[in-house]
Design a protein around this motif. Structure first.
Motif, PDB file in Angstrom:
ATOM      1  N   SER A  59       0.827  -1.206   0.000  1.00 21.74           N
ATOM      2  CA  SER A  59       0.000   0.000   0.000  1.00 21.74           C
ATOM      3  C   SER A  59       0.859   1.252   0.000  1.00 21.74           C
ATOM      4  O   SER A  59       0.488   2.259  -0.611  1.00 21.74           O
ATOM      5  CB  SER A  59      -0.925  -0.010   1.219  1.00 21.74           C
ATOM      6  N   SER A 109       1.865   2.116  -3.437  1.00 19.82           N
ATOM      7  CA  SER A 109       0.751   2.668  -4.197  1.00 19.82           C
ATOM      8  C   SER A 109       0.452   4.103  -3.802  1.00 19.82           C
ATOM      9  O   SER A 109       0.287   4.979  -4.661  1.00 19.82           O
ATOM     10  CB  SER A 109      -0.498   1.797  -3.986  1.00 19.82           C
ATOM     11  N   ILE A 162       0.827   0.655  -9.356  1.00 21.32           N
ATOM     12  CA  ILE A 162      -0.373  -0.180  -9.479  1.00 21.32           C
ATOM     13  C   ILE A 162      -0.181  -1.230 -10.568  1.00 21.32           C
ATOM     14  O   ILE A 162      -0.343  -2.420 -10.329  1.00 21.32           O
ATOM     15  CB  ILE A 162      -1.651   0.662  -9.721  1.00 21.32           C
ATOM     16  N   THR A 207      -4.567  -6.837  -3.662  1.00 20.55           N
ATOM     17  CA  THR A 207      -5.403  -5.877  -4.376  1.00 20.55           C
ATOM     18  C   THR A 207      -5.960  -4.806  -3.442  1.00 20.55           C
ATOM     19  O   THR A 207      -5.965  -3.616  -3.778  1.00 20.55           O
ATOM     20  CB  THR A 207      -6.554  -6.608  -5.087  1.00 20.55           C
ATOM     21  N   LYS A 219      -5.316  -0.827  -3.714  1.00 20.08           N
ATOM     22  CA  LYS A 219      -6.458   0.058  -3.915  1.00 20.08           C
ATOM     23  C   LYS A 219      -6.585   1.078  -2.785  1.00 20.08           C
ATOM     24  O   LYS A 219      -6.940   2.240  -3.019  1.00 20.08           O
ATOM     25  CB  LYS A 219      -7.743  -0.754  -4.043  1.00 20.08           C
ATOM     26  N   TYR A 233      -4.128   3.858  -3.403  1.00 23.00           N
ATOM     27  CA  TYR A 233      -4.627   4.792  -4.419  1.00 23.00           C
ATOM     28  C   TYR A 233      -5.782   5.623  -3.885  1.00 23.00           C
ATOM     29  O   TYR A 233      -5.955   6.784  -4.259  1.00 23.00           O
ATOM     30  CB  TYR A 233      -5.074   4.009  -5.655  1.00 23.00           C
ATOM     31  N   LEU A 234      -6.578   5.050  -3.007  1.00 23.95           N
ATOM     32  CA  LEU A 234      -7.726   5.754  -2.445  1.00 23.95           C
ATOM     33  C   LEU A 234      -7.284   6.985  -1.665  1.00 23.95           C
ATOM     34  O   LEU A 234      -7.914   8.048  -1.752  1.00 23.95           O
ATOM     35  CB  LEU A 234      -8.512   4.805  -1.538  1.00 23.95           C
ATOM     36  N   GLY A 283     -10.793   6.780  -6.136  1.00 18.24           N
ATOM     37  CA  GLY A 283     -10.307   5.564  -5.504  1.00 18.24           C
ATOM     38  C   GLY A 283     -11.412   4.635  -5.048  1.00 18.24           C
ATOM     39  O   GLY A 283     -11.275   3.407  -5.134  1.00 18.24           O
ATOM     40  N   ASN A 309     -12.942   2.764  -8.143  1.00 17.97           N
ATOM     41  CA  ASN A 309     -11.969   1.874  -8.776  1.00 17.97           C
ATOM     42  C   ASN A 309     -11.725   0.612  -7.970  1.00 17.97           C
ATOM     43  O   ASN A 309     -11.050  -0.314  -8.439  1.00 17.97           O
ATOM     44  CB  ASN A 309     -10.647   2.604  -9.015  1.00 17.97           C
ATOM     45  N   MET A 310     -12.283   0.531  -6.758  1.00 16.02           N
ATOM     46  CA  MET A 310     -12.194  -0.706  -5.988  1.00 16.02           C
ATOM     47  C   MET A 310     -13.039  -1.809  -6.605  1.00 16.02           C
ATOM     48  O   MET A 310     -12.748  -2.997  -6.421  1.00 16.02           O
ATOM     49  CB  MET A 310     -12.647  -0.465  -4.546  1.00 16.02           C
ATOM     50  N   SER A 325     -13.105  -0.671 -15.012  1.00 13.26           N
ATOM     51  CA  SER A 325     -11.690  -0.461 -14.695  1.00 13.26           C
ATOM     52  C   SER A 325     -10.869  -1.581 -15.299  1.00 13.26           C
ATOM     53  O   SER A 325     -10.898  -2.721 -14.823  1.00 13.26           O
ATOM     54  CB  SER A 325     -11.489  -0.408 -13.179  1.00 13.26           C
ATOM     55  N   LEU A 329      -8.450  -3.246 -12.751  1.00 11.88           N
ATOM     56  CA  LEU A 329      -9.086  -4.171 -11.817  1.00 11.88           C
ATOM     57  C   LEU A 329      -9.412  -5.484 -12.517  1.00 11.88           C
ATOM     58  O   LEU A 329      -9.183  -6.568 -11.972  1.00 11.88           O
ATOM     59  CB  LEU A 329     -10.355  -3.557 -11.231  1.00 11.88           C
TER      60      LEU A 329
END
Length: 480
Positions: A162, A165, A171, A200, A204, A207-208, A427, A430-431, A436, A439
């Protein structure tokens, strides 16, 4: 979907054979994911018939060029339902797209993402790595030294992933690592889904929050007139909260690991040590090239090929055997590459139908006269909707921030808060966004059906949305 089985021996680390790197055989549920993408393409084509067309002026010719606020103009659309053949688009007249665009958008999307797709496919170098047995032996050594304690390994791995990211914007670099993380999870007695979620969700969440993620902040913050990477303390706090919840979520997935063969910690052979050192060195070069040298997909692909060659030479692998292992590795990434192109095809349809600008123009008109504490979460919500249409962070920033930034400022929402709403909205969706491409590529590489991931992540997404909404509202009240 049948999961791969484990074969382990308590007497020799080198005899251990973990689950193969290739994704599981595509079953009926997994085969629905490409069908779902065709459905998304069909909906996008239908919208070009329903919504009016229009566009903003842009300061450049690319898709990521900044729009000029206040320049939106409607474009007359010729709608002739009797003529379903492709119709010409001109500067002064738009036309809905033919149903044939559902299919032609797929190769167009593949062409648009050619460099990324070749990078994904050339990640087949992992097939060479796994075929040497070095990875299997290395995992047994690592797990033996740590005692295979899931409660210890999971937080450490998630924090590291994380951090890459949220601080560096990594990513795509994690895509080829997914089969390896899954293999580690399975050796610990956990499921394939556990290993996939560990990686993942960590990526994510990074990025969030996007504490210093250059892909999100280098475009968005200068547009609203705030220094790049400023306001990082608030984003760091949110990252810590989101990551803590993610770690707890993963650890609660499977509190009781399945029984596996005893963990054995034996020294690595010289050849295995050299091969692991080569791969670790390649990953270090990948991180340095991505963050310092500005490397992108084509450079990554080259690195993968060179790494595969070096690994094959270190293992003294015959050329034919090495080529077969590389192709097998590519085969495991084939569906991921296809889904990337299909997801980009949705955006292409919406752009060619000239309805993306119409959507953002309509949405911005609805928030122009509301209270700032209401406008901030609405901006986040608009970004969530746009993320379904434009998964690309940079393209979405170039389209929405020049418009929503001034609107937010006019009602008392600071530029910093607008950027926070942007990265949180981006973010969150995109989870799980079915459009996406990244993803979908992750899911394909991990052999996880989209529906299974969606059901798993939905409760956490709802919790994150509540926290994010409260965060942007609090940011307004604190004049962030």
């Amino acid at each position: 979907m049948k999961e791969d089985t484990l074969h382990a021996s308590p007497t020799s680390a080198e005899s251990v054979k973990l689950a193969p790197v290739a994704a599981p055989v595509i079953g009926r549920r997994w085969a629905l994911d490409p069908v779902m993408m065709f459905a998304a393409l069909a909906i996008a084509v239908l919208l070009t018939w329903v919504l009016p067309s229009g566009q903003y002026e842009r300061r450049g010719g690319s898709e990521t060029a900044l729009v000029v606020p206040g320049t939106y103009r409607a474009i007359p659309k010729l709608v002739d339902a009797s003529a379903l053949a492709p119709q010409a688009q001109t500067a002064t007249q738009a036309a809905p797209l033919s149903p044939a665009a559902i299919f032609t958008a797929v190769p167009a999307g593949l062409v648009k993402l050619a460099n990324l797709i070749f990078m994904v496919l050339l990640g087949g170098m992992l097939g060479v790595f796994r075929s040497t047995g070095a990875f299997d032996a290395g995992i047994e050594r690592l797990l033996g030294l740590t005692g295979g304690r899931v409660m210890v390994l999971t937080p450490i791995v998630m924090i590291i992933l994380s951090a890459g990211s949220t601080f560096l914007g990594m990513i795509t670099e994690y895509l080829i690592v997914i089969p390896l993380v899954i293999a580690i999870a399975e050796r610990l007695g956990m499921s394939r889904l556990f290993g996939f979620t560990l990686l993942t969700l960590a990526a994510k969440v990074g990025y969030l929050a996007s504490v210093t993620n250059p892909l999100a902040l280098l475009i968005a913050q200068p547009i609203v007139g705030v220094p790049v990477f400023s306001g990082a303390l608030v984003r760091f706090t949110l990252w810590a909260i989101f990551l803590l919840l993610a770690i707890g979520f993963v650890l609660r997935m499977e509190p009781r690991p399945r029984k596996v063969a005893p963990l054995v910690s034996r020294p690595l052979s010289t050849s295995h040590f050299i091969i692991i050192a080569i791969v670790c060195g390649a990953l270090a070069i990948l991180g340095y090239g991505s963050t310092v040298l500005g490397w992108r997909d084509s450079q990554f692909a080259t690195l993968y090929v060179v790494t595969a060659l070096c690994v094959g030479l270190a293992a003294r692998m015959p050329a034919r055997e090495g080529a077969h292992a590389f192709v097998e590795g590519m085969n495991s990434m084939m569906l991921a590459a296809l889904l990337l192109g299909m997801a980009r095809g949705v955006e292409i349809v919406l752009r060619e139908g000239r309805i993306l600008d119409t959507i953002i123009a309509f949405a911005s008109d609805q928030v122009a006269h509301l209270a700032p504490v209401v406008v901030a979460p609405i901006i986040m919500g608009l970004e969530m909707v746009l993320t379904l249409l434009i998964p690309s962070t940079s393209a979405k920033a170039a389209l929405s921030i020049p418009i929503l930034g001034p609107i937010g400022a006019s009602v008392g929402v600071s530029g910093q808060t607008t950027v926070l709403a942007f990265i949180l909205g981006n973010g969150l969706v995109n989870m799980f966004s079915p459009t996406s491409g990244m993803l979908l590529a992750f899911l394909a590489a991990g052999g996880i059906p989209y529906g299974r991931w969606f059901r798993l992540i939905l409760p956490l997404f709802a919790l994150y949305t509540v926290i994010a909404t409260a965060a942007v509202m609090l940011a307004v009240m604190l004049h962030y």
